[in-house]
Design an enzyme around this catalytic site. Structure first.
Site, PDB file in Angstrom:
ATOM      1  N   SER A 124       0.684  -1.249  -0.007  1.00 47.57           N
ATOM      2  CA  SER A 124       0.082   0.193  -0.060  1.00 47.57           C
ATOM      3  C   SER A 124       0.907   1.152  -0.057  1.00 47.57           C
ATOM      4  O   SER A 124       1.637   1.425  -0.874  1.00 47.57           O
ATOM      5  CB  SER A 124      -1.102  -0.084   1.098  1.00 47.57           C
ATOM      6  OG  SER A 124      -2.013   0.913   1.209  1.00 47.57           O
ATOM      7  N   HIS A 125       0.755   2.141   1.061  1.00 46.75           N
ATOM      8  CA  HIS A 125       1.211   3.467   1.103  1.00 46.75           C
ATOM      9  C   HIS A 125       2.908   3.299   1.714  1.00 46.75           C
ATOM     10  O   HIS A 125       3.349   4.062   1.687  1.00 46.75           O
ATOM     11  CB  HIS A 125       0.531   4.344   2.026  1.00 46.75           C
ATOM     12  CG  HIS A 125       0.402   3.625   3.393  1.00 46.75           C
ATOM     13  ND1 HIS A 125      -0.442   2.575   3.468  1.00 46.75           N
ATOM     14  CD2 HIS A 125       0.803   4.020   4.441  1.00 46.75           C
ATOM     15  CE1 HIS A 125      -0.602   2.363   4.707  1.00 46.75           C
ATOM     16  NE2 HIS A 125       0.339   3.269   5.419  1.00 46.75           N
ATOM     17  N   ASP A 288      -2.377   6.496  -3.257  1.00 50.67           N
ATOM     18  CA  ASP A 288      -1.164   5.827  -2.473  1.00 50.67           C
ATOM     19  C   ASP A 288      -0.801   4.905  -3.720  1.00 50.67           C
ATOM     20  O   ASP A 288      -1.249   4.623  -4.795  1.00 50.67           O
ATOM     21  CB  ASP A 288      -1.671   5.208  -1.105  1.00 50.67           C
ATOM     22  CG  ASP A 288      -2.649   3.871  -1.273  1.00 50.67           C
ATOM     23  OD1 ASP A 288      -3.386   3.977  -2.375  1.00 50.67           O
ATOM     24  OD2 ASP A 288      -2.559   3.083  -0.305  1.00 50.67           O
ATOM     25  N   ASP A 290      -0.952   1.876  -3.884  1.00 52.61           N
ATOM     26  CA  ASP A 290      -1.851   0.552  -4.521  1.00 52.61           C
ATOM     27  C   ASP A 290      -3.320   1.162  -5.038  1.00 52.61           C
ATOM     28  O   ASP A 290      -3.954   0.418  -5.683  1.00 52.61           O
ATOM     29  CB  ASP A 290      -2.065  -0.441  -4.080  1.00 52.61           C
ATOM     30  CG  ASP A 290      -2.872  -0.312  -2.423  1.00 52.61           C
ATOM     31  OD1 ASP A 290      -2.717   0.806  -1.947  1.00 52.61           O
ATOM     32  OD2 ASP A 290      -3.649  -1.268  -2.254  1.00 52.61           O
ATOM     33  N   ASP A 292      -5.861   2.721  -3.583  1.00 53.62           N
ATOM     34  CA  ASP A 292      -7.152   2.663  -2.859  1.00 53.62           C
ATOM     35  C   ASP A 292      -7.287   3.744  -1.903  1.00 53.62           C
ATOM     36  O   ASP A 292      -8.485   4.102  -1.260  1.00 53.62           O
ATOM     37  CB  ASP A 292      -7.115   1.316  -2.153  1.00 53.62           C
ATOM     38  CG  ASP A 292      -6.098   0.939  -1.133  1.00 53.62           C
ATOM     39  OD1 ASP A 292      -5.140   1.743  -1.003  1.00 53.62           O
ATOM     40  OD2 ASP A 292      -6.255  -0.102  -0.494  1.00 53.62           O
ATOM     41  N   ARG A 293      -6.313   4.559  -1.597  1.00 54.06           N
ATOM     42  CA  ARG A 293      -6.414   5.891  -0.751  1.00 54.06           C
ATOM     43  C   ARG A 293      -6.442   7.080  -1.582  1.00 54.06           C
ATOM     44  O   ARG A 293      -5.974   7.068  -2.714  1.00 54.06           O
ATOM     45  CB  ARG A 293      -5.399   5.867   0.221  1.00 54.06           C
ATOM     46  CG  ARG A 293      -5.215   4.704   1.166  1.00 54.06           C
ATOM     47  CD  ARG A 293      -4.037   5.047   2.205  1.00 54.06           C
ATOM     48  NE  ARG A 293      -4.068   4.094   3.178  1.00 54.06           N
ATOM     49  CZ  ARG A 293      -3.638   4.007   4.181  1.00 54.06           C
ATOM     50  NH1 ARG A 293      -3.089   5.411   4.729  1.00 54.06           N
ATOM     51  NH2 ARG A 293      -3.608   3.155   5.286  1.00 54.06           N
ATOM     52  N   LYS A 388     -11.701   0.016  -1.177  1.00 51.26           N
ATOM     53  CA  LYS A 388     -11.651   1.608  -1.309  1.00 51.26           C
ATOM     54  C   LYS A 388     -11.110   1.916  -2.512  1.00 51.26           C
ATOM     55  O   LYS A 388     -10.244   1.200  -3.247  1.00 51.26           O
ATOM     56  CB  LYS A 388     -11.119   2.166  -0.076  1.00 51.26           C
ATOM     57  CG  LYS A 388      -9.613   1.675   0.316  1.00 51.26           C
ATOM     58  CD  LYS A 388      -9.235   2.291   1.552  1.00 51.26           C
ATOM     59  CE  LYS A 388      -7.891   1.885   1.897  1.00 51.26           C
ATOM     60  NZ  LYS A 388      -7.509   0.628   2.738  1.00 51.26           N
TER      61      LYS A 388
HETATM   62  C1  VG1 Z   1      -4.233   1.083   8.422  1.00 50.46           C
HETATM   63  C2  VG1 Z   1      -5.606   2.042   8.246  1.00 50.46           C
HETATM   64  C3  VG1 Z   1      -6.650   1.541   7.913  1.00 50.46           C
HETATM   65  C4  VG1 Z   1      -6.581   0.964   6.354  1.00 50.46           C
HETATM   66  C5  VG1 Z   1      -5.542   0.155   6.521  1.00 50.46           C
HETATM   67  C6  VG1 Z   1      -5.071  -0.495   5.123  1.00 50.46           C
HETATM   68  O1  VG1 Z   1      -4.513  -0.018   9.195  1.00 50.46           O
HETATM   69  O2  VG1 Z   1      -5.690   2.702   9.549  1.00 50.46           O
HETATM   70  O3  VG1 Z   1      -7.875   2.211   7.886  1.00 50.46           O
HETATM   71  O4  VG1 Z   1      -7.701  -0.115   6.056  1.00 50.46           O
HETATM   72  O5  VG1 Z   1      -4.277   0.615   6.908  1.00 50.46           O
HETATM   73  O6  VG1 Z   1      -4.841   0.494   4.102  1.00 50.46           O
HETATM   74  P1  VG1 Z   1      -3.519   0.111  10.436  1.00 50.46           P
HETATM   75  O7  VG1 Z   1      -3.938  -1.255  11.131  1.00 50.46           O
HETATM   76  O8  VG1 Z   1      -2.286   0.213  10.172  1.00 50.46           O
HETATM   77  O9  VG1 Z   1      -4.251   1.234  11.173  1.00 50.46           O
HETATM   78  V1  VG1 Z   1      -4.038   0.408   2.752  1.00 50.46           V
HETATM   79  O10 VG1 Z   1      -4.435   1.600   1.865  1.00 50.46           O
HETATM   80  O11 VG1 Z   1      -2.556   0.570   3.511  1.00 50.46           O
HETATM   81  O12 VG1 Z   1      -4.271  -1.096   2.193  1.00 50.46           O
HETATM   82 CO    CO Z   2      -3.415   1.151  -0.259  1.00 44.54          CO
END
Ligand code: VG1
Ligand code: CO
Length: 553
Positions: A124-125, A288, A290, A292-293, A388
């Site tokens: 992801s990010h 981000d 991938d 989704d953000r 998302k």
């Molecule tokens: C974080 C965020 C959560 C989100 C997750 C995956 O999780 O708080 O809201 O769904 O990342 O997002 P955590 O457990 O680190 O708080 V992504 O765009 O990183 O797949």
């Molecule tokens: Co992401």
């Protein structure tokens, strides 16, 4: 077209379990070098296959989708997964060209092509590279992240795995669309944009958005060298006629140009600076790694994710054809600000509160209970998919701006005037000692029962608990999803440990204070009393030696 059927050599490779393959909030995320160890990826993927085979019997008539955000190790991982998929007898494997598929595009491909599921390669990010992060997540038939029952089964398999199945075949060409057959498996390299773009064309009024750009409307879209560059170029520049150069950092890079592909005020600093110029564009957006953000900015104006969710909910029916018939309901994760709740009340639709992570929205959407959902972590989406969706959020804002012909800031101000404002911030304390952090949260948990009824920064505590969620569709109960302290005036303090990190522990402290009037005060000042109390209750300095957060979002 090659047919390697005669030479297909299926091997069973002995292996031993890795103890650390329990998926977190969003799949399995580790340092890249952990994934590069012999057998590490293979063990996990074989465990996924074993866990899902239990349900459906064999894979001969099933399709698996594979793709990632383009980060370092994406390509070799795809070749490895393909070999395991062939050896495990999948009828068909679809792979995004260049190894690319954004997370929402994966959801679109699974749904539109009736696949059994998909594997997304992404952290992801989180940054990418041999010394940064890698990840893998499994999405199920509805296109959404595997729910906890499935991830737990996968994890149990990883603890008992003794062998995986693979084949010895040369790498396939990922860079050209086309079809080949390996053994009994049809392997198709697909256009990673087509299914996703078709979903967007179904939802939005592309004619109205083209007109918006023709009228001189200006947007900067920062793809942060993640996977959304090609999607944004196709949709915004090609189909909607936004000027060339609207998309910046559009080429997916293995190391995201050395940055965190994290669309927030800290990591999207270049975009933030561009939006602070006197002649800044009308809208600034970023996604981000991938895809989704999303981050939404007006001219010198930041839209918090909680407000963005509430505003999309408020305007969807009026501004976006895909929601013309109205919304069935909305959902937000527990730490997310309550702004959307007030819009739901005004619309007369239910609002669901779920634990953190997109996997909890899937059942609600499948059952037709909610249409729009979101998280404070820059994630917004709807039932058009089961993930998302960053580019979708940008198209929502473009649609709202096209319909209202006003500025981002004025839209937000009008929302605050009607509904009041949830002042909201998240403090992240990264790289804490795991033992100390776990203990700190455990100690706070023991204090909760004595807090109810006491007064805190001038208001009475009405709820102090560890959030537990009962899925209204299948009745599954998920416990310990974050400590929340709610005050009589609607303010909230929420604390939880992150489930996506790859090093140490990360504490997230979420602060919210609602004001019906006085909507233009300084956020730090409004939240300061809550921040103070939160850190004091946690004993953060005493237990973890920290008083300054790593990131505030
Ligand atoms: C974080 C965020 C959560 C989100 C997750 C995956 O999780 O708080 O809201 O769904 O990342 O997002 P955590 O457990 O680190 O708080 V992504 O765009 O990183 O797949
Ligand atoms: Co992401």
């Amino acid at each position: 077209m090659t047919d390697t059927r005669p030479s297909l050599d299926i091997k069973t490779v002995s292996t031993t379990p890795f103890p650390d393959q329990r998926p977190g909030t969003s799949g399995l995320r580790k340092k890249t070098r952990v994934f590069m160890q012999p057998h590490y990826l293979e063990n996990f993927v074989q465990s996924v296959f074993d866990a899902i085979r239990e349900e459906i019997g064999g894979f001969a008539h099933q399709t698996l989708v594979v793709g990632g955000d383009g980060r370092y190790y994406n390509r070799p991982a795809i070749q490895t997964i393909l070999r395991l998929a062939v050896a495990n007898g999948f009828g068909r494997v679809l792979i995004g060209r260049g190894g690319l598929l954004s997370t929402p595009a994966m959801s679109a491909v699974i749904r539109r092509r009736s696949a059994l599921g998909g594997l997304v390669l992404s952290a992801s990010h989180n940054p990418g590279g041999p010394d940064a992060d890698f990840g893998i997540k499994y999405n199920i038939r509805n296109g959404g992240p595997a729910p906890e029952g499935v991830t737990e089964r996968i994890y149990q398999r990883t603890l008992n795995i003794a062998a995986y199945r693979t084949v010895t075949v040369p790498d396939i060409d990922l860079d050209h669309q086309g079809e080949t057959t390996i053994g009994r498996t049809q392997v198709i390299v697909i256009d990673p944009l087509a299914d996703y773009a078709a979903v967007m064309e179904d939802l939005f009024d592309f004619g109205a958005l083209r007109k918006l750009f023709r009228s001189g409307f200006r947007l900067i879209f920062d793809a942060m060298h993640g996977v959304t560059g090609p999607y944004a170029q196709e949709l915004l520049e090609k189909r909607l006629g936004a000027p060339a150069g609207t998309v910046i950092h559009g080429a997916p890079l293995e190391d995201f140009g050395g940055h965190h592909p994290d669309p927030n005020l800290v990591h999207a600093a270049e975009l933030v600076a561009a939006m602070a110029e006197r002649d800044a564009p009308d809208l600034g957006a970023a996604c981000d790694g991938d895809g989704d953000r999303n981050l939404i900015l007006g001219r010198t104006f930041f839209v918090t994710p909680g407000d963005s969710l509430a505003i999309i909910t408020e305007h969807a029916q009026r501004s976006i054809p895909g929601y013309r018939t109205g919304l069935a309901g909305v959902a937000r994760s527990m730490p997310t600000s309550t702004a959307v709740d007030r819009v739901a009340t005004a619309l007369g639709v239910p609002c669901y509160e779920t634990p953190t992570g997109w996997k909890f929205f899937g059942n609600l959407m499948d059952a037709g209970l909610c249409t729009v959902c979101g998280e404070e972590s820059f994630g917004t989406g709807s039932s058009h998919l089961r993930e998302k969706d960053g580019v979708w959020a940008v198209l929502c804002w473009l649609s709202i701006l096209a319909a209202t012909r006003t500025s981002v800031e004025k839209i937000v101000q009008a929302h605050w005037e009607r509904f009041g404002r949830s002042y909201f911030q998240r403090y992240d304390y990264e790289d804490l000692d795991v033992k100390q952090a776990t203990e700190m949260v455990a100690v706070l948990r023991t204090k909760l029962t004595t807090l109810v009824g006491t007064s805190l920064s001038g208001s009475r505590i009405t709820v102090a608990d560890d959030f537990s969620y009962k899925d209204p569709v299948d009745g599954t109960v998920t416990e310990r999803q974050g400590i929340r302290i709610v005050l009589a005036d609607g303010s909230r303090i929420v604390c939880r440990l992150s489930g996506t990190g790859t090093e140490g522990a990360t504490l997230r402290v979420y602060l919210e204070r609602y004001q019906k009037g006085a909507v233009n005060e300084g956020i730090e000042q409004v939240l300061a009393p809550l921040t103070h109390v939160a850190l004091h209750l946690l004993e953060l300095r005493e237990r973890c030696g920290r008083d300054k957060p790593t990131v505030i979002t």
